[in-house]
Design an enzyme around this catalytic site. Structure first.
Site, PDB file in Angstrom:
ATOM      1  N   LYS A 180      31.071 -28.265 -38.554  1.00  0.00           N
ATOM      2  CA  LYS A 180      31.943 -27.119 -38.853  1.00  0.00           C
ATOM      3  C   LYS A 180      31.482 -25.988 -37.945  1.00  0.00           C
ATOM      4  O   LYS A 180      30.493 -25.324 -38.220  1.00  0.00           O
ATOM      5  CB  LYS A 180      31.788 -26.734 -40.335  1.00  0.00           C
ATOM      6  CG  LYS A 180      33.009 -26.085 -40.972  1.00  0.00           C
ATOM      7  CD  LYS A 180      33.415 -24.758 -40.350  1.00  0.00           C
ATOM      8  CE  LYS A 180      32.528 -23.608 -40.736  1.00  0.00           C
ATOM      9  NZ  LYS A 180      32.787 -22.386 -39.956  1.00  0.00           N
ATOM     10  N   GLU A 255      17.847 -22.930 -39.424  1.00  0.00           N
ATOM     11  CA  GLU A 255      17.388 -22.086 -38.303  1.00  0.00           C
ATOM     12  C   GLU A 255      18.060 -20.736 -38.519  1.00  0.00           C
ATOM     13  O   GLU A 255      19.277 -20.615 -38.351  1.00  0.00           O
ATOM     14  CB  GLU A 255      17.841 -22.663 -36.959  1.00  0.00           C
ATOM     15  CG  GLU A 255      17.388 -24.076 -36.662  1.00  0.00           C
ATOM     16  CD  GLU A 255      15.929 -24.194 -36.296  1.00  0.00           C
ATOM     17  OE1 GLU A 255      15.252 -23.156 -36.188  1.00  0.00           O
ATOM     18  OE2 GLU A 255      15.460 -25.326 -36.156  1.00  0.00           O
ATOM     19  N   CYS A 288      19.011 -15.084 -31.505  1.00  0.00           N
ATOM     20  CA  CYS A 288      18.154 -15.062 -32.704  1.00  0.00           C
ATOM     21  C   CYS A 288      16.707 -14.772 -32.353  1.00  0.00           C
ATOM     22  O   CYS A 288      15.989 -14.159 -33.120  1.00  0.00           O
ATOM     23  CB  CYS A 288      18.262 -16.388 -33.436  1.00  0.00           C
ATOM     24  SG  CYS A 288      17.891 -17.801 -32.386  1.00  0.00           S
ATOM     25  N   GLU A 385      17.914  -7.324 -39.167  1.00  0.00           N
ATOM     26  CA  GLU A 385      18.394  -7.942 -37.925  1.00  0.00           C
ATOM     27  C   GLU A 385      19.751  -7.334 -37.548  1.00  0.00           C
ATOM     28  O   GLU A 385      20.700  -7.410 -38.326  1.00  0.00           O
ATOM     29  CB  GLU A 385      18.543  -9.449 -38.108  1.00  0.00           C
ATOM     30  CG  GLU A 385      18.943 -10.152 -36.826  1.00  0.00           C
ATOM     31  CD  GLU A 385      19.236 -11.639 -37.021  1.00  0.00           C
ATOM     32  OE1 GLU A 385      19.865 -11.994 -38.021  1.00  0.00           O
ATOM     33  OE2 GLU A 385      18.837 -12.430 -36.150  1.00  0.00           O
TER      34      GLU A 385
HETATM   35  P1  NAD Z   1      26.684 -16.796 -40.431  1.00  0.00           P
HETATM   36  O1  NAD Z   1      25.625 -17.165 -41.397  1.00  0.00           O
HETATM   37  O2  NAD Z   1      27.624 -15.734 -40.790  1.00  0.00           O
HETATM   38  O3  NAD Z   1      27.595 -18.063 -40.071  1.00  0.00           O
HETATM   39  C1  NAD Z   1      27.042 -19.262 -39.540  1.00  0.00           C
HETATM   40  C2  NAD Z   1      27.940 -20.425 -39.907  1.00  0.00           C
HETATM   41  O4  NAD Z   1      27.929 -20.571 -41.319  1.00  0.00           O
HETATM   42  C3  NAD Z   1      29.409 -20.263 -39.501  1.00  0.00           C
HETATM   43  O5  NAD Z   1      29.891 -21.499 -39.034  1.00  0.00           O
HETATM   44  C4  NAD Z   1      30.069 -19.893 -40.815  1.00  0.00           C
HETATM   45  O6  NAD Z   1      31.423 -20.265 -40.872  1.00  0.00           O
HETATM   46  C5  NAD Z   1      29.260 -20.710 -41.792  1.00  0.00           C
HETATM   47  N1  NAD Z   1      29.319 -20.259 -43.184  1.00  0.00           N
HETATM   48  C6  NAD Z   1      29.513 -19.003 -43.649  1.00  0.00           C
HETATM   49  N2  NAD Z   1      29.530 -19.004 -45.006  1.00  0.00           N
HETATM   50  C7  NAD Z   1      29.336 -20.287 -45.395  1.00  0.00           C
HETATM   51  C8  NAD Z   1      29.241 -20.919 -46.667  1.00  0.00           C
HETATM   52  N3  NAD Z   1      29.366 -20.249 -47.793  1.00  0.00           N
HETATM   53  N4  NAD Z   1      29.015 -22.239 -46.706  1.00  0.00           N
HETATM   54  C9  NAD Z   1      28.878 -22.950 -45.557  1.00  0.00           C
HETATM   55  N5  NAD Z   1      28.971 -22.405 -44.331  1.00  0.00           N
HETATM   56  C10 NAD Z   1      29.194 -21.090 -44.248  1.00  0.00           C
HETATM   57  O7  NAD Z   1      25.918 -16.460 -39.081  1.00  0.00           O
HETATM   58  P2  NAD Z   1      26.556 -15.967 -37.709  1.00  0.00           P
HETATM   59  O8  NAD Z   1      26.929 -14.532 -37.838  1.00  0.00           O
HETATM   60  O9  NAD Z   1      27.581 -16.940 -37.239  1.00  0.00           O
HETATM   61  O10 NAD Z   1      25.311 -16.124 -36.728  1.00  0.00           O
HETATM   62  C11 NAD Z   1      24.358 -15.134 -36.555  1.00  0.00           C
HETATM   63  C12 NAD Z   1      23.093 -15.468 -37.291  1.00  0.00           C
HETATM   64  O11 NAD Z   1      22.610 -16.747 -36.856  1.00  0.00           O
HETATM   65  C13 NAD Z   1      21.986 -14.496 -37.004  1.00  0.00           C
HETATM   66  O12 NAD Z   1      21.287 -14.218 -38.185  1.00  0.00           O
HETATM   67  C14 NAD Z   1      21.106 -15.257 -36.031  1.00  0.00           C
HETATM   68  O13 NAD Z   1      19.772 -14.831 -35.972  1.00  0.00           O
HETATM   69  C15 NAD Z   1      21.227 -16.648 -36.536  1.00  0.00           C
HETATM   70  N6  NAD Z   1      20.875 -17.619 -35.505  1.00  0.00           N
HETATM   71  C16 NAD Z   1      19.716 -18.312 -35.635  1.00  0.00           C
HETATM   72  C17 NAD Z   1      19.330 -19.228 -34.643  1.00  0.00           C
HETATM   73  C18 NAD Z   1      18.045 -20.002 -34.757  1.00  0.00           C
HETATM   74  O14 NAD Z   1      17.911 -21.002 -34.055  1.00  0.00           O
HETATM   75  N7  NAD Z   1      17.098 -19.597 -35.594  1.00  0.00           N
HETATM   76  C19 NAD Z   1      20.157 -19.417 -33.538  1.00  0.00           C
HETATM   77  C20 NAD Z   1      21.337 -18.678 -33.442  1.00  0.00           C
HETATM   78  C21 NAD Z   1      21.687 -17.791 -34.437  1.00  0.00           C
END
Ligand code: NAD
Length: 486
Positions: A180, A255, A288, A385
């Site tokens: 997804k 992650e 991230c 963040e």
């Molecule tokens: P997000 O948590 O808003 O969304 C990530 C994914 O989760 C999307 O595909 C979203 O549709 C899905 N999602 C949202 N609600 C959900 C639910 N209730 N159930 C299942 N899936 C759901 O994050 P974002 O804004 O897309 O990404 C940014 C974040 O990701 C930042 O916090 C960043 O630090 C982190 N990040 C971490 C890494 C790592 O490797 N540690 C890498 C990249 C980004």
């Protein structure tokens, strides 16, 4: 309209389930952060599409698992080749969809997509082994068995690259996948699905369901027929997913976010320190791992700040398709407003804005100026963040204070240490809480190494055997020397 054309490439806007394209009654709108243009309407999946995809992945599981690492490896190597043949298309697509630099997609990110797939296919064939050992004459045979259907949920900041950190090991381990992608960046996953078909990966082994997290994502992670959940995204979403996983006791890998420190010691090469600090603006700060909290020894703080400003003044913000651009736009208006909200609140609190601190009105759209803030201890801007081009700078007087500040966060994803004395750097790295520490460098990453976060920055590690320990069912078969007929 089931296709959209981006930069000459045709991308299917429907889901990819069981090897076929599946539409949804509803759609959501996808726009480009580069110029705000309308890209297309994308199928908006929910429970029905997730049920179909999980069923297709379950049906395909036995056959895929039975191919073994070598049989799967042949198809995965072909997939990696196809990615390489399509680097330009994938790069163009991803840039229009998420606004990151075309030049880095062309030369860094997309080649790494191919590498991710090839690496894990090769690892499963050639490296995934444990030495047999004896216990009172009994042999312990350790194996990594395919585990079932993996639910993969990914963010928008490096969509295909981050997805293939999961797809690569999951498929190499003999699992099947339902991906997804993030709703702001649905395109590269859809195009990639076509490549899996061309590579001959059997129908149902790899599936993509597009849609919102709260709909398709929530239905996927709550599904009773999935064996693993691998999620990259934010801490608040992780908490929701963990609750859904708890009901089925589904193993999960997270992650998550960070607020990583970049420590500049008195003995540091300040030109190097300034260069590394400015790198933290890469991808418009939507990384991230970014070292967003610059902690500088007070004796060199002024000299460092001057070099930083000199270097930062050369950053070219603009169209991410231009080869000379260093920083593109933010991903989406919602995210842009979130970043601006953080900075506006910092201003209202009286925090010192050293540089930037506002949208780039010369460019308009989703461009926010690279920003440096000197916050007071405990300010929101230095604890939360931001995930944008916003760095904080604070000073310290002793190593103890530096460590206390560096570790004084709920995160533990990464840290950057800049020091000219090896013993000093070693002493500091031993005390830092972080999944990855870079000393006098940044972003050097090897897939053989563990990657992940401590504290609230994640659960588990990816890379090499660590990936297979998660995606596979690790099994120990203890064979007795007794009871044999021959
Ligand atoms: P997000 O948590 O808003 O969304 C990530 C994914 O989760 C999307 O595909 C979203 O549709 C899905 N999602 C949202 N609600 C959900 C639910 N209730 N159930 C299942 N899936 C759901 O994050 P974002 O804004 O897309 O990404 C940014 C974040 O990701 C930042 O916090 C960043 O630090 C982190 N990040 C971490 C890494 C790592 O490797 N540690 C890498 C990249 C980004």
């Amino acid at each position: 309209m089931t296709f959209i054309e981006v930069a000459g490439a045709k991308v299917d806007t429907r889901h990819y389930i069981g090897g076929a394209r599946v539409a949804s009654a509803e759609t959501f709108t996808n726009t480009s952060p580069v110029d705000g243009s309308f890209l297309g309407e994308i199928a908006r999946g929910g429970q029905t599409e997730i049920d179909l995809a999980v069923a297709a992945a379950n049906k395909a599981f036995k056959g895929w698992a039975a191919l073994g690492p070598v049989g799967r490896g042949e198809l995965l190597m072909k997939l990696a080749e196809l990615v390489e043949e399509n680097i330009e298309t994938l790069a163009q697509l991803e840039t229009m969809d998420n606004g990151s630099l075309l030049r880095s997609h062309r030369r860094g990110v997309m080649p790494r997509v191919a590498m991710n797939i090839r690496f894990f296919a090769d690892w499963a064939i050639n490296h995934l082994a444990h030495e047999k050992f004896e216990t009172r004459g009994h042999t312990n045979n350790i194996s990594w068995d395919p585990s079932g259907v993996c639910a993969l949920i990914t963010p928008w900041n490096a969509p295909l690259m981050l997805a293939t950190w999961k797809i690569g090991p999951a498929l190499a381990a003999g699992d099947t996948v339902v991906l997804k992608p993030a709703e702001w960046t649905p395109l590269s996953a859809s195009f990639f699905a076509d490549l899996t078909k061309q590579a001959g990966i059997p129908d149902g082994v790899f599936n993509v369901v597009q849609g919102y997290g709260r709909e398709a994502g929530a239905a996927l992670v709550a599904h009773t027929d999935i064996a693993r959940i691998s999620f990259t995204g934010s801490v608040p979403t992780a908490k929701v997913i963990a609750k859904a996983a708890a009901d089925n006791l589904t193993p999960l890998s997270f992650e998550l976010g960070g607020k990583s420190p970049l420590l500049v010691f008195e003995d540091a090469d300040l030109d190097l320190a300034a260069e590394l600090a400015v790198e933290q603006y890469d991808n418009a700060g939507q990384v991230c791992l970014s070292g967003t909290r610059i902690l500088v020894h007070e004796a060199v703080a002024d000299a460092f700040a001057e070099k930083f400003r000199e270097r930062a003044a050369k950053i070219k913000q603009g169209d991410p398709r231009d080869e000379t651009t260093d920083i593109g736009p933010q991903i989406h208006q919602v995210h842009f407003d979130r970043i601006k909200g953080f900075v506006d609140r910092a201003k209202a609190e009286g925090q010192t804005i050293v540089m930037g601190g506002e949208p780039n009105d010369d460019l308009g759209g989703l461009f926010f100026r690279p920003t440096l803030i000197q916050p007071s201890a405990g300010a929101e801007i230095v604890t939360q963040e931001v995930f944008g081009p916003v760095l904080c700078m604070q000073t310290f007087a002793t190593d103890e204070q530096a460590l206390e500040m560096a570790n004084g966060t709920e995160f533990g994803l990464a840290a950057v240490v800049v020091s000219g004395i090896r013993e000093h750097a070693e002493k500091i790295t031993k005390e830092l809480v972080a999944g990855t520490i870079w000393v006098n460098c940044f972003f050097v990453r090897d897939l053989r190494a563990p990657f992940g976060g401590s504290r609230k920055s994640g659960i588990g590690r990816e890379g090499g055997n660590w990936s297979f320990d998660f995606y596979a069912d690790v099994k120990n078969t203890v064979v007795s020397p007794n009871g044999w007929k021959e």
